[in-house]
Motif scaffolding. Structure first.
Motif, PDB file in Angstrom:
ATOM      1  N   THR A 177       0.852  -1.183   0.000  1.00 47.91           N
ATOM      2  CA  THR A 177       0.000   0.000   0.000  1.00 47.91           C
ATOM      3  C   THR A 177       0.889   1.235   0.000  1.00 47.91           C
ATOM      4  O   THR A 177       1.780   1.356   0.840  1.00 47.91           O
ATOM      5  N   VAL A 178       0.656   2.119  -0.958  1.00 54.03           N
ATOM      6  CA  VAL A 178       1.390   3.381  -1.027  1.00 54.03           C
ATOM      7  C   VAL A 178       0.405   4.489  -0.701  1.00 54.03           C
ATOM      8  O   VAL A 178      -0.673   4.560  -1.293  1.00 54.03           O
ATOM      9  N   VAL A 179       0.779   5.311   0.280  1.00 54.98           N
ATOM     10  CA  VAL A 179      -0.103   6.414   0.673  1.00 54.98           C
ATOM     11  C   VAL A 179       0.655   7.728   0.571  1.00 54.98           C
ATOM     12  O   VAL A 179       1.870   7.766   0.701  1.00 54.98           O
ATOM     13  N   ARG A 180      -0.112   8.767   0.308  1.00 57.06           N
ATOM     14  CA  ARG A 180       0.397  10.144   0.423  1.00 57.06           C
ATOM     15  C   ARG A 180      -0.289  10.727   1.638  1.00 57.06           C
ATOM     16  O   ARG A 180      -1.512  10.692   1.748  1.00 57.06           O
ATOM     17  N   ALA A 181       0.522  11.236   2.552  1.00 56.80           N
ATOM     18  CA  ALA A 181      -0.022  11.801   3.791  1.00 56.80           C
ATOM     19  C   ALA A 181       0.986  12.780   4.367  1.00 56.80           C
ATOM     20  O   ALA A 181       2.135  12.839   3.944  1.00 56.80           O
ATOM     21  N   LYS A 225       5.194   3.666   2.173  1.00 58.56           N
ATOM     22  CA  LYS A 225       4.868   2.338   1.643  1.00 58.56           C
ATOM     23  C   LYS A 225       4.682   1.391   2.821  1.00 58.56           C
ATOM     24  O   LYS A 225       5.491   1.381   3.748  1.00 58.56           O
ATOM     25  N   LEU A 226       3.615   0.613   2.770  1.00 54.64           N
ATOM     26  CA  LEU A 226       3.325  -0.377   3.798  1.00 54.64           C
ATOM     27  C   LEU A 226       3.260  -1.756   3.163  1.00 54.64           C
ATOM     28  O   LEU A 226       2.733  -1.907   2.054  1.00 54.64           O
ATOM     29  N   PHE A 227       3.760  -2.749   3.865  1.00 54.37           N
ATOM     30  CA  PHE A 227       3.600  -4.151   3.478  1.00 54.37           C
ATOM     31  C   PHE A 227       2.713  -4.788   4.528  1.00 54.37           C
ATOM     32  O   PHE A 227       2.913  -4.579   5.729  1.00 54.37           O
ATOM     33  N   SER A 228       1.732  -5.568   4.087  1.00 56.26           N
ATOM     34  CA  SER A 228       0.824  -6.198   5.039  1.00 56.26           C
ATOM     35  C   SER A 228       0.343  -7.541   4.499  1.00 56.26           C
ATOM     36  O   SER A 228       0.497  -7.848   3.317  1.00 56.26           O
ATOM     37  N   GLN A 236      -1.435  -2.508  -4.220  1.00 57.07           N
ATOM     38  CA  GLN A 236      -1.017  -3.522  -5.182  1.00 57.07           C
ATOM     39  C   GLN A 236      -1.018  -4.864  -4.455  1.00 57.07           C
ATOM     40  O   GLN A 236      -0.370  -5.005  -3.428  1.00 57.07           O
ATOM     41  N   VAL A 237      -1.771  -5.824  -4.984  1.00 56.63           N
ATOM     42  CA  VAL A 237      -1.828  -7.157  -4.390  1.00 56.63           C
ATOM     43  C   VAL A 237      -0.822  -8.041  -5.116  1.00 56.63           C
ATOM     44  O   VAL A 237      -0.800  -8.094  -6.341  1.00 56.63           O
ATOM     45  N   TRP A 238       0.021  -8.746  -4.343  1.00 54.36           N
ATOM     46  CA  TRP A 238       1.027  -9.645  -4.899  1.00 54.36           C
ATOM     47  C   TRP A 238       0.734 -11.068  -4.430  1.00 54.36           C
ATOM     48  O   TRP A 238       1.207 -11.500  -3.389  1.00 54.36           O
ATOM     49  N   PRO A 239      -0.052 -11.819  -5.207  1.00 54.40           N
ATOM     50  CA  PRO A 239      -0.290 -13.219  -4.826  1.00 54.40           C
ATOM     51  C   PRO A 239       0.970 -14.048  -5.077  1.00 54.40           C
ATOM     52  O   PRO A 239       1.818 -13.671  -5.893  1.00 54.40           O
ATOM     53  N   PHE A 240       1.096 -15.137  -4.382  1.00 56.03           N
ATOM     54  CA  PHE A 240       2.221 -16.069  -4.548  1.00 56.03           C
ATOM     55  C   PHE A 240       3.562 -15.382  -4.320  1.00 56.03           C
ATOM     56  O   PHE A 240       4.551 -15.704  -4.969  1.00 56.03           O
ATOM     57  N   THR A 241       3.608 -14.416  -3.399  1.00 60.82           N
ATOM     58  CA  THR A 241       4.824 -13.645  -3.167  1.00 60.82           C
ATOM     59  C   THR A 241       5.957 -14.520  -2.652  1.00 60.82           C
ATOM     60  O   THR A 241       7.073 -14.453  -3.151  1.00 60.82           O
TER      61      THR A 241
END
Length: 162
Positions: A14-18, A68-71, A93-98
């Motif tokens: 997840t990329v956020v602007r804040a 940037k967040l990874f979850s 952005q969803v990354w299946p099979f990461t």
């Protein structure tokens, strides 16, 4: 030929602007200084694995940064607005099979390297450790095995008497 099933993990980026990370989300005072990168452990109650500052965005009256967040799951915008001050935008952005789920077990449970003559399975090590370097070594080892088998299978050179 049956190979053991390799379970994989899905990761969400997840990329956020804040304006920034809100310290009150972590139970701190509103003016507390936070690090630019926050890492969590697998047993953490935090909804993310990593949150990191990617860039400070320039612009008139901007004062925004990109984070940037990874979850392990998609983070709802309502939750993101608690983590960040003045949330401006969210991109997921969803990354299946990461990654494969790392479940080391008995050697008999590992995938075989040689599936058939001349056919190699390079990801047999993925259930123990997942890394690009491991795949490089597996590729080198498969090439060496095939070269060795090729030398054994090569016909003897024909030598003609003079």
């Amino acid at each position: 030929l049956a190979l053991p099933l390799t379970l994989t993990l899905t990761r969400y980026v997840t990329v956020v602007r804040a304006r920034g990370i809100d310290p009150t989300f972590f139970g701190l005072a509103p003016n507390a200084k936070l690090p630019q990168n926050i890492l969590t452990t697998a047993s953490s109650a935090a909804p993310f694995n990593v949150v990191q500052l990617e860039a400070t965005l320039a612009g008139a009256n901007n004062n925004l940064s990109a984070f940037k967040l990874f979850s392990n799951a998609e983070l709802p915008e309502k939750l993101l607005s608690r983590i960040f001050s003045d949330l401006a935008s969210v991109t997921v952005q969803v990354w299946p099979f990461t990654f494969p789920r790392l479940v080391p077990g008995a050697a008999s449970a590992f995938q075989p390297i040689t599936l058939a003559p001349g056919l190699r399975y390079l990801n047999g090590l993925e259930s123990v450790a997942s890394a690009m370097e491991g795949s490089i070594i597996a590729g080198r080892n498969a090439a060496q095995l095939m070269a060795r088998e090729g030398r054994r299978a090569a016909p003897a050179p024909i030598v003609e008497a003079a």
